[in-house]
Design an enzyme around this catalytic site. Structure first.
Site, PDB file in Angstrom:
ATOM      1  N   HIS A   1       3.692   6.095  -2.203  1.00 18.45           N
ATOM      2  CA  HIS A   1       4.867   6.972  -2.179  1.00 18.45           C
ATOM      3  C   HIS A   1       5.736   6.814  -3.422  1.00 18.45           C
ATOM      4  O   HIS A   1       6.447   7.748  -3.797  1.00 18.45           O
ATOM      5  CB  HIS A   1       5.614   6.783  -0.865  1.00 18.45           C
ATOM      6  CG  HIS A   1       4.757   7.223   0.269  1.00 18.45           C
ATOM      7  ND1 HIS A   1       4.568   8.546   0.581  1.00 18.45           N
ATOM      8  CD2 HIS A   1       3.952   6.513   1.116  1.00 18.45           C
ATOM      9  CE1 HIS A   1       3.711   8.640   1.580  1.00 18.45           C
ATOM     10  NE2 HIS A   1       3.319   7.420   1.918  1.00 18.45           N
TER      11      HIS A   1
ATOM     12  N   TYR B   1       0.835  -1.201   0.000  1.00 20.06           N
ATOM     13  CA  TYR B   1       0.000   0.000   0.000  1.00 20.06           C
ATOM     14  C   TYR B   1       0.871   1.253   0.000  1.00 20.06           C
ATOM     15  O   TYR B   1       0.722   2.151  -0.833  1.00 20.06           O
ATOM     16  CB  TYR B   1      -0.910  -0.018   1.228  1.00 20.06           C
ATOM     17  CG  TYR B   1      -2.003   1.037   1.231  1.00 20.06           C
ATOM     18  CD1 TYR B   1      -3.322   0.680   0.974  1.00 20.06           C
ATOM     19  CD2 TYR B   1      -1.733   2.371   1.497  1.00 20.06           C
ATOM     20  CE1 TYR B   1      -4.345   1.624   0.976  1.00 20.06           C
ATOM     21  CE2 TYR B   1      -2.731   3.320   1.500  1.00 20.06           C
ATOM     22  CZ  TYR B   1      -4.032   2.949   1.244  1.00 20.06           C
ATOM     23  OH  TYR B   1      -5.033   3.888   1.241  1.00 20.06           O
ATOM     24  N   CYS B   2       1.824   1.317   0.948  1.00 20.27           N
ATOM     25  CA  CYS B   2       2.687   2.491   1.049  1.00 20.27           C
ATOM     26  C   CYS B   2       3.674   2.586  -0.110  1.00 20.27           C
ATOM     27  O   CYS B   2       4.031   3.691  -0.545  1.00 20.27           O
ATOM     28  CB  CYS B   2       3.421   2.497   2.385  1.00 20.27           C
ATOM     29  SG  CYS B   2       2.339   2.728   3.818  1.00 20.27           S
ATOM     30  N   VAL B   3       4.113   1.444  -0.624  1.00 22.21           N
ATOM     31  CA  VAL B   3       4.988   1.459  -1.800  1.00 22.21           C
ATOM     32  C   VAL B   3       4.268   2.118  -2.964  1.00 22.21           C
ATOM     33  O   VAL B   3       4.828   2.981  -3.664  1.00 22.21           O
ATOM     34  CB  VAL B   3       5.424   0.028  -2.168  1.00 22.21           C
ATOM     35  CG1 VAL B   3       6.131   0.021  -3.518  1.00 22.21           C
ATOM     36  CG2 VAL B   3       6.347  -0.556  -1.097  1.00 22.21           C
TER      37      VAL B   3
END
Length: 362
Positions: free
Chosen positions: A102, A97-99
């Site tokens: 960002h 999700y964060c990969v």
């Protein structure tokens, strides 16, 4: 992108949250409403990695302070560089999700090719030598050998760069527990490229904002900077944000984290840090929690997995813990374990006896 976008985004992003109730758009009150309003003003939307904390308002404010003052606020490190660090940490922690988020923000601000390489974990393929070195370092930040190694940036940049590293070691853990695997809508494979291009445009536009440093601090009471957060000392807004966030999370842990669970998790963190594939396996976990009382073992399992292998947390374990804790207690327990792990990582990256000087833009 104004209030209409924020309202639409708030409804869409709430669907990403699992294991805890979603706050209905427009129903926020008190501290939750204050955080949401500031987030929409400074970031353009309520970010789900922050919004998931809403059942525990102080943890919500703490997560926002850390993210805002390290990543979003104007400072001495370019935002695209900080996004690269955030993405690299997220790759290391197996947080898709964060990969995705960002990596999209970095691509929207700078080189799409470099962002693609970081998202894929191909750091040697990053063309910008400074970003390549930082991505390698950020990816390895949670590994035991990272402690004591020279950092690839000047001391005056430490509050922001290490701040981003600590924030994402924290957020990756919470996101792995409480959000869906991807922020993107489910679409057929041929349409995925178009959706990603749209995400890059949106995230790049939002990431061009430069909020004034320090205006989030009023959300939480003042607190002293703990020694393990000394890396933040050279930039007062970052130092104040992490000091207040740490105090809020520690205070919230009372009643949600027993002394036995606290001792078990902190003892494990004193011996090792970072997400490790071998940790969290049934045999390791059973042996690790055998020393705590039986009624504390579900919370102990969740605390250890949150710190070391958040991607191994199951809905069944969350349900077991919720037999003893309400949703606020669940957030307080996991936010404490996540921040304890992130703080341990940050402390190893910067010696306690050192304090970065006040920063200037480079």
């Amino acid at each position: 992108m104004g209030s209409l976008f924020a309202r639409v985004a708030r409804r869409a992003s709430a669907a990403h949250i699992r294991h805890v109730a979603r706050v209905a758009p427009g129903s926020e009150t008190g501290l939750v409403a204050e955080v949401y309003q500031q987030m929409e003003a400074d970031f353009g939307m309520v970010a789900p990695p922050i919004g998931l904390h809403a059942p525990a308002p102080a943890a919500l404010a703490a997560s926002w302070l850390m993210l805002r003052e390290s990543l979003l606020a104007g400072g001495v490190v370019d935002r695209s560089v900080k996004e690269a660090v955030a993405a690299a940490v997220s790759v290391a922690n197996r947080c898709p999700y964060c990969v995705e988020v960002h990596g999209a923000a970095m691509a929207g601000l700078s080189s799409g090719a470099d962002a693609d390489a970081i998202v894929a974990g191909r750091f040697d393929a990053v063309a910008d030598p400074r970003v390549r070195e930082l991505a390698h370092w950020a990816w390895a930040s949670g590994r035991p050998e990272a402690g004591g190694r020279p950092v690839p940036f000047p001391a005056e940049q430490a509050p922001e760069v290490i701040g981003v590293v600590v924030t994402f070691h924290y957020l990756n853990r919470m996101v792995s527990l409480f959000l869906t695997e991807s922020p993107l809508p489910p679409v057929p494979a041929p349409a995925l490229g178009m959706v990603r291009r749209g995400a890059r445009f949106v995230m790049g536009t939002l990431a061009r904002r430069r909020p004034t440093p320090g205006t989030s601090l009023e959300l939480l009471p003042d607190a002293p900077l703990p020694p393990d957060l000394c890396w933040a000392a050279g930039r007062p807004p970052v130092a104040a944000a992490f000091a207040r966030a740490a105090a809020a999370v520690e205070h919230g842990a009372h009643g949600a984290v027993t002394a036995e669970v606290r001792g078990l998790v902190l003892g494990a963190l004193a011996r090792r840090v970072g997400v490790e594939p071998g940790l969290g396996a049934p045999a390791w976990l059973a042996e690790a929690v055998a020393t705590v009382p039986a009624n504390d073992r579900p919370a102990a399992r969740l605390g250890l997995l949150t710190a070391f292998a958040p991607y191994r947390v199951t809905g069944e374990l969350v349900d077991q813990v919720r037999g003893d804790l309400d949703e606020a207690g669940l957030i307080r327990l996991t936010s404490w374990a996540s921040l304890a792990a992130a703080r341990a990582i940050g402390a190893r990256l910067w010696p306690v006896e050192s304090a970065p000087p006040a920063g200037r833009h480079i």
